[in-house]
Design an enzyme around this catalytic site. Structure first.
Site, PDB file in Angstrom:
ATOM      1  N   ASP A 147      -3.013 -10.285  -2.425  1.00 34.75           N
ATOM      2  CA  ASP A 147      -3.807 -10.106  -1.051  1.00 34.75           C
ATOM      3  C   ASP A 147      -4.958  -9.917  -1.455  1.00 34.75           C
ATOM      4  O   ASP A 147      -5.375  -9.324  -3.143  1.00 34.75           O
ATOM      5  CB  ASP A 147      -2.383  -9.237  -0.512  1.00 34.75           C
ATOM      6  CG  ASP A 147      -3.054  -8.795   0.801  1.00 34.75           C
ATOM      7  OD1 ASP A 147      -2.234  -8.973   1.878  1.00 34.75           O
ATOM      8  OD2 ASP A 147      -4.070  -7.552   0.625  1.00 34.75           O
ATOM      9  N   ASP A 163      -4.209 -12.659   3.658  1.00 37.92           N
ATOM     10  CA  ASP A 163      -5.885 -13.089   3.325  1.00 37.92           C
ATOM     11  C   ASP A 163      -6.819 -12.247   2.476  1.00 37.92           C
ATOM     12  O   ASP A 163      -8.348 -12.573   3.154  1.00 37.92           O
ATOM     13  CB  ASP A 163      -5.309 -11.117   4.310  1.00 37.92           C
ATOM     14  CG  ASP A 163      -4.707 -10.378   3.103  1.00 37.92           C
ATOM     15  OD1 ASP A 163      -4.142 -10.838   2.432  1.00 37.92           O
ATOM     16  OD2 ASP A 163      -4.891  -9.395   3.541  1.00 37.92           O
ATOM     17  N   HIS A 180      -6.649  -6.946  -0.361  1.00 38.52           N
ATOM     18  CA  HIS A 180      -6.493  -5.861  -0.539  1.00 38.52           C
ATOM     19  C   HIS A 180      -5.584  -5.725  -2.196  1.00 38.52           C
ATOM     20  O   HIS A 180      -4.788  -5.906  -1.972  1.00 38.52           O
ATOM     21  CB  HIS A 180      -6.268  -5.006   0.208  1.00 38.52           C
ATOM     22  CG  HIS A 180      -6.622  -5.439   1.858  1.00 38.52           C
ATOM     23  ND1 HIS A 180      -6.065  -6.190   2.499  1.00 38.52           N
ATOM     24  CD2 HIS A 180      -7.548  -5.006   2.290  1.00 38.52           C
ATOM     25  CE1 HIS A 180      -6.553  -6.074   3.807  1.00 38.52           C
ATOM     26  NE2 HIS A 180      -8.557  -5.209   3.308  1.00 38.52           N
ATOM     27  N   HIS A 199       1.166  -1.283   0.423  1.00 37.90           N
ATOM     28  CA  HIS A 199      -0.231  -0.055  -0.062  1.00 37.90           C
ATOM     29  C   HIS A 199       0.553   1.153  -0.145  1.00 37.90           C
ATOM     30  O   HIS A 199       0.241   2.739  -0.020  1.00 37.90           O
ATOM     31  CB  HIS A 199      -1.285   0.095   0.961  1.00 37.90           C
ATOM     32  CG  HIS A 199      -1.909  -0.790   1.219  1.00 37.90           C
ATOM     33  ND1 HIS A 199      -2.900  -1.266   0.079  1.00 37.90           N
ATOM     34  CD2 HIS A 199      -2.406  -2.263   1.977  1.00 37.90           C
ATOM     35  CE1 HIS A 199      -3.231  -1.837   0.287  1.00 37.90           C
ATOM     36  NE2 HIS A 199      -3.324  -2.506   1.632  1.00 37.90           N
TER      37      HIS A 199
END
Length: 313
Positions: free
Chosen positions: A162, A249, A164, A125
């Site tokens: 991931d 995740d 995200h 990120h």
């Protein structure tokens, strides 16, 4: 062999009580590798800190200077928001990026065929001028640039599974046709980026491939993106090195995601990437831990992933 890059200094990045991105994640992965017997079969790679010059391959000097100042001055949250920090977070993040760069050196020098980097804080990120989403430095992005500069690699493929979207990685390479960014992620979800229409600009047009999928997606929905879209993209792009943003995740029962992948699915995803690497990149893969916040699920998925990396050698 498969290499392992990990250093206990990554535990020293402490977060507040109840924060899912905790030092226990590091312990869970290494403990599972030891309990499974895999730890002894992996080549432990030398570790080091990333240099300021290496961080500047992807991050602005202003961001780095401000982040270091705030962390060393006792901040409990990064000045750019939503990333908890503590007294030794700067050192831990430097070591995390350095672990990944050591893995690049080991793979490119043929010391190992591929490598898994157990690092924290995570990285995908982090944008050029902002740390966010638990991340301070973008380890995978810096590794891609480092491989290009240090090892004269022309084309790098980054595969991000991931749950995200890796907005920071996308931002860094959005106008760069030498790095292909592929992401399968839950949408809508944090950080709100990663639409299928985001495909790059300028020289990078066509080298960003986002595959957003809804909450509850299973192998049946997720795997076609890898089996079809990723394979076709790699065939056209012909990467010389593959980096994985390995976020677990996306596994079932993770508290921060709603994908429904199982341990065997991560092994199969790894095998797909391994096939692409053997075809185009001389088998060269560096996998970097990103998310994964159910400790038992993170541990078992990481073991399945490493077993598949070893099988890909």
């Amino acid at each position: 062999m498969t290499g392992l890059a990990a250093d206990p200094l990554c535990r020293e990045h402490e977060t507040s009580e109840g924060d899912p991105e905790s030092p226990a994640r590091f312990d869970a992965v290494l403990g599972a590798l030891e309990d499974s017997g895999l730890f002894e079969t992996l080549l432990r790679l030398p570790v080091r800190d990333a240099t300021f010059a290496e961080l500047r391959l992807c991050h602005t000097s202003d961001y780095l200077s401000l982040a270091e100042h705030h962390i060393r001055d006792g901040a409990t949250e990064l000045h750019t928001g939503d990333t908890a920090v503590s007294e030794r977070s700067w050192e831990a993040a430097l070591r995390a990026t350095g672990c990944v760069l050591s893995a690049v050196d080991a793979v490119m020098s043929r010391t190992v065929q591929n490598a898994f980097c157990v690092v924290r804080p995570p990285g995908h990120h982090a944008t050029p001028d902002r740390g966010m989403g638990f991340c301070i430095f973008n380890h995978v992005a810096i590794a891609a640039r480092y491989a290009q500069r240090r090892w004269n690699i022309g084309r790098v493929l980054i595969v991000d599974w991931d749950v995200h979207h890796g907005n920071g990685t996308q931002d860094i390479f959005y106008d760069d046709g030498t790095v292909f960014y592929f992401s399968v992620h839950q949408a809508p979800h944090y950080p709100g980026t990663g639409a299928a229409t985001e495909m790059g600009i300028g020289a990078g047009k066509g080298t960003t491939l986002n595959c957003p999928l809804p909450a509850g997606s299973t192998r049946a929905e997720i795997f076609p993106a890898f089996e079809n879209k990723l394979r076709l993209a790699a065939q056209a792009f012909r990467p010389e090195l593959i980096l994985i943003s390995a976020g677990f995740d996306s596994r079932i029962h993770d508290p921060l995601g709603d994908f429904q992948l199982h341990d065997a699915d991560f092994a199969d995803l790894t095998s797909i990437v391994g096939e692409i690497a053997r075809k185009h990149a001389a088998g060269r893969i560096i996998s970097v831990l990103e998310g994964g916040y159910n400790l038992s699920g993170l541990a078992s998925a990481a073991v399945a992933h490493v077993q598949a990396l070893q099988a890909a050698v």
